[in-house]
Design an enzyme around this catalytic site. Structure first.
Site, PDB file in Angstrom:
ATOM      1  N   HIS A 366       0.919  -1.309  -0.001  1.00 57.68           N
ATOM      2  CA  HIS A 366      -0.051  -0.009  -0.029  1.00 57.68           C
ATOM      3  C   HIS A 366       0.981   1.368  -0.145  1.00 57.68           C
ATOM      4  O   HIS A 366       0.563   2.397  -0.460  1.00 57.68           O
ATOM      5  CB  HIS A 366      -1.099  -0.290   0.938  1.00 57.68           C
ATOM      6  CG  HIS A 366      -2.177  -0.993   0.681  1.00 57.68           C
ATOM      7  ND1 HIS A 366      -2.016  -2.344   0.788  1.00 57.68           N
ATOM      8  CD2 HIS A 366      -3.171  -0.780  -0.117  1.00 57.68           C
ATOM      9  CE1 HIS A 366      -3.164  -2.912   0.486  1.00 57.68           C
ATOM     10  NE2 HIS A 366      -3.796  -1.883  -0.316  1.00 57.68           N
ATOM     11  N   CYS A 682     -10.648  -1.633 -10.467  1.00 59.84           N
ATOM     12  CA  CYS A 682     -10.102  -0.588  -9.630  1.00 59.84           C
ATOM     13  C   CYS A 682      -8.655  -1.082  -9.092  1.00 59.84           C
ATOM     14  O   CYS A 682      -8.117  -0.203  -8.423  1.00 59.84           O
ATOM     15  CB  CYS A 682     -11.015  -0.449  -8.735  1.00 59.84           C
ATOM     16  SG  CYS A 682     -11.251  -1.732  -7.326  1.00 59.84           S
TER      17      CYS A 682
END
Ligand code: PEP
Ligand code: MG
Length: 762
Positions: A366, A682
């Site tokens: 992330h 996405c």
């Protein structure tokens, strides 16, 4: 055997200068295995030669002088074959080549094993014996195991050595450090190690100019540390646990002149400076503790290192006058940390941040996703460096190739600056068309959504293009707190987001923690976190967390009609049914609560992430229970290829352009169209130029990506016809590897006049 091996490698690590460490290694191998000779040759790729670096058994004077071509002699053969060579009578072998300087006439038996790190041959280690014999299987296994361990140490030592000033006056030489491409772009700046505290592990041994000064420096450092430790222990109250008290007793004992001191001063007398002597002695101590059976004693190694770091700091500050203070970020900084976190990036002044280097993590951690969202080039997973080594160094960062060039040569720097300039020209061209609709020249309309949530400010800034938020990651606000946010706190947050674009759909994903997104106040310890308790699995097990979040989303949406709720990590239909049941419950509860008020609660659309391969085979069943699908290609890649997206060791295998992943994506859109369920992508591939074109060719009409890439993708779509994208897709689907797919994409972009600036996968 294992204990002997461990001891030999441990001893080698203690010696900070690589050449000396290799010598020690050869001596210890010779002693423990009773062979007549052990030698190490290291590869010099510039000259395509192996250089004799250390030996116990061959002529010492030939070290550094004997150079064996990569295709010469038995050493060359071991390197070429990349496997052990066990020969009874070496001189009788057809590839034997005589090097008179090494004086090996008396040896007949030969065993050589390549030293390999990440598929690259670093050198060859050999054992030789006078008598004619074949080395035993045990001996061969021993050497192979040793070589594998030594490979890592050689790589580490090489990088440490190159990046540090090993003598007082030397300056670092250019060194390229490989990592994984984390966020595209090029950057030039100065290393800023976020948490670079003084650490003995990063200290590279230096010889001193005089031992009296060094002994005084050591003693003064110890005295200052003793005072610090006294103050700390005085500050502890009576009630503290015994094990904490015992740490201080250990500290006092170690600071005693008869303990560490004697050994450190002995090293100083051998010519090392105070800090290096301390390092050598302490690492030896720490290794002994680490090798003890008792876990409590193993832990004590950490205490010893901690104490020694304090002594080192005091030597540097009080004796050598070095400034050791918390640094403030400067212009053109390349942020370096063991693991770059969202909060670290939030703290760092954006105007100074030119690039990011994270020692741990991979291109879909992330931290990397966040870097891309901010448009900051990043290199992840530089395993062989520690942040302190890059601190204050001039750095060129190549976020396309995943390379960090430290202390670059002037010619490389100017080439880099030239490339950065070319990129800027292209960015300006793209910006000119930023407001035009996302439609291919032959009329294929695309809707480009924004991925948000990782950092609240940067993501939506100045983007008039977007038609909504395709993925709002709710977990970050959870991660930045010290407890679960209350329902009301969540309402305030979600309301802000929903109101920021009241006429556009906002897709909020329910909490997706676990994996590489831990909550500090909800620790989960698992062997295999990406296959464990994450996403919907965790929240369905804790309906109180799920319900509070959904209620907050619904309350935030009162009077609006743009909320969509998305469920992460769905594996089966039953999870969707259970989640729908809870969402219904929350919906009726809120409905009841607002009865009689002038408020309107609209029913949100409910969708699921397609990111676990099992759902690919259940789309007809799932289609009956949801309003939309959204493909999470990041996790889908991880689970289809069985590659941990966060593990830099296998980062070269993690690739969403793998033809299998592309086929899965193609299959999903065909099925979704068939069942008339709207589908978005996405995951990160949607925001990559090559990826977006391939997805268009597959028939996707909705892509969600970070706001930074949105303009670029919009521009590409406007310049590539559907027909062209389909042609590129058919090449990609029949390719045999992601490298081949990249090649097709690169050629395609090249023809479109984009050169190497928008690179495949970038
Ligand atoms: C994905 O997995 O592709 C995704 C979009 O979700 P995340 O990266 O947050 O796991
Ligand atoms: Mg995911």
């Amino acid at each position: 055997m294992l204990t002997t091996l461990k001891r030999i490698v441990q001893e080698m690590i203690q010696i900070p200068v690589l050449d000396e460490a290799l010598f020690r290694l050869t001596t210890r191998v010779k002693q423990t295995t009773s062979v007549d000779s052990c030698s190490i040759y290291l590869a010099d790729y510039d000259n395509q030669e192996f250089v004799l670096k250390a030996t116990d058994g061959l002529a010492r004077e030939s070290v550094e002088l004997v150079r064996i071509g990569f295709s010469e002699g038995l050493i060359g053969l071991v390197g070429q074959r990349e496997e052990p060579l066990n020969i009874e009578n070496a001189p009788g072998h057809p590839r034997f080549k005589h090097y008179p300087e090494v004086k090996e006439e008396n040896y007949l038996a030969f065993l050589g094993t390549p030293i390999i790190h990440q598929r690259r041959v670093l050198g060859v280690i050999t054992m030789q014996q006078g008598e004619m014999r074949r080395f035993s299987e045990d001996e061969e296994a021993f050497l192979v195991t040793l070589a594998a361990q030594v490979a890592l140490e050689i790589t580490n030592a090489d990088i440490r050595g190159a990046l540090s000033n090993t003598s007082v006056d030397a300056s670092p030489r250019q060194k390229n450090v490989r990592g994984v491409a984390g966020s595209p772009g090029l950057a030039v700046g100065k290393g800023f190690a976020f948490d670079a505290k003084i650490d003995l592990r990063n200290w590279v041994a230096r010889k001193a100019r005089g031992d009296i000064d060094e002994i005084n420096a050591y003693r003064t450092g110890v005295e200052a540390t003793r005072k610090e430790v006294d103050n700390l222990s005085k500050g502890l109250d009576e009630g503290i646990p015994e094990d904490v008290k015992s740490i201080f007793q250990l500290y006092h004992h170690l600071l005693d002149a008869n303990s560490l001191g004697r050994e450190v001063e002995a090293k100083i007398h051998q010519g090392w400076d105070a800090a290096s002597s301390l390092k050598m002695v302490v690492e030896d101590y720490a290794a002994r503790f680490q090798n003890m059976e008792d876990p409590y004693m193993q832990e004590r190694a950490i205490d010893i290192i901690d104490l020694s770091n304090r002594i080192l700091t005091n030597i540097l500050i009080t004796v050598k006058g070095q400034k050791v203070e918390r640094k403030t970020p400067q212009e053109d900084s390349i942020l370096i940390a063991d693991e770059v976190s969202a909060s670290m990036l939030a703290e760092f002044p954006a105007q100074y941040l030119k690039g990011i280097v994270s020692v741990r993590g991979s291109n879909n951690s992330h931290a990397a996703i966040l870097a891309r969202a901010m448009g900051v080039p990043a290199v992840m997973g530089c395993q062989n460096v520690s942040p302190g080594l890059l601190d204050e160094k001039e750095i060129l960062l190549d976020g396309y190739a995943g390379e960090v060039i430290v202390a670059p040569a002037p010619s490389i720097r100017s080439e880099f600056l030239q490339l950065i300039q070319e990129e800027q020209v292209l960015a300006e061209r793209i910006a000119e068309e930023a407001d035009r609709p996302s439609e291919s020249p032959d009329g294929w309309k695309m809707s480009l959504y924004v991925n948000a949530g990782l950092s609240t400010e940067t993501e939506m800034a100045g983007n008039s293009l977007s038609v909504g938020i395709g993925l709002y990651r709710t977990e970050i606000p959870f991660m930045l707190r010290e407890r679960f946010p209350s329902e009301q706190e969540q309402v305030v947050l979600y309301r802000q987001i929903l109101e920021s674009a009241p006429n556009l759909p906002i897709t909020m994903r329910t909490l997706d923690v676990g994996g590489d997104k831990p909550l500090p106040y909800f620790p989960i310890s698992e062997e295999n976190p990406f296959l464990g308790w994450r996403g919907i699995r965790l929240t369905l097990d804790h309906p109180e967390i799920f319900l509070v979040q959904v209620r907050a989303m619904l309350r935030a949406s009162l009077g609006l009609n743009n909320l969509q709720i998305m469920l992460p990590m769905i594996t089966s239909v039953s999870e969707v049914k259970e989640a729908n049941r809870l969402i219904d419950q929350a919906f009726y509860e809120i409905g009841d609560e607002i009865k009689g008020q002038q408020l309107v609660l609209n029913r949100p659309q409910i969708g699921i992430m397609l990111e676990v391969p099992s759902v690919l085979y259940q789309l007809p069943q799932l289609a009956k229970h949801v309003d939309f699908f959204s493909v999470g290609s990041n996790d889908l890649t991880q689970y289809l290829l069985a590659v941990d997206r966060n593990n830099s060791r296998v980062a070269n295998l993690y690739n969403c352009y793998h033809p299998a992943v592309l086929s899965a994506l193609y299959d999903i859109v065909k099925q979704a169209d068939n069942y008339k369920v709207p589908v978005t992508v996405c995951g990160e591939i949607a925001g990559e130029p090559g990826g977006a074109i391939l997805l268009m060719g597959m028939g996707y009409r909705k892509l969600s990506m970070n706001a930074y890439n949105l303009r670029k993708v919009n521009w590409l779509i406007r310049n590539v016809s559907l027909k062209e994208s389909k042609r590129l897709l058919s090449c990609a689907l029949t390719a045999t590897s992601h490298e081949q797919v990249f090649q097709h994409i690169n050629e395609f972009l090249e023809q479109k006049g984009l050169g190497g600036l928008i690179r495949a996968g970038a």
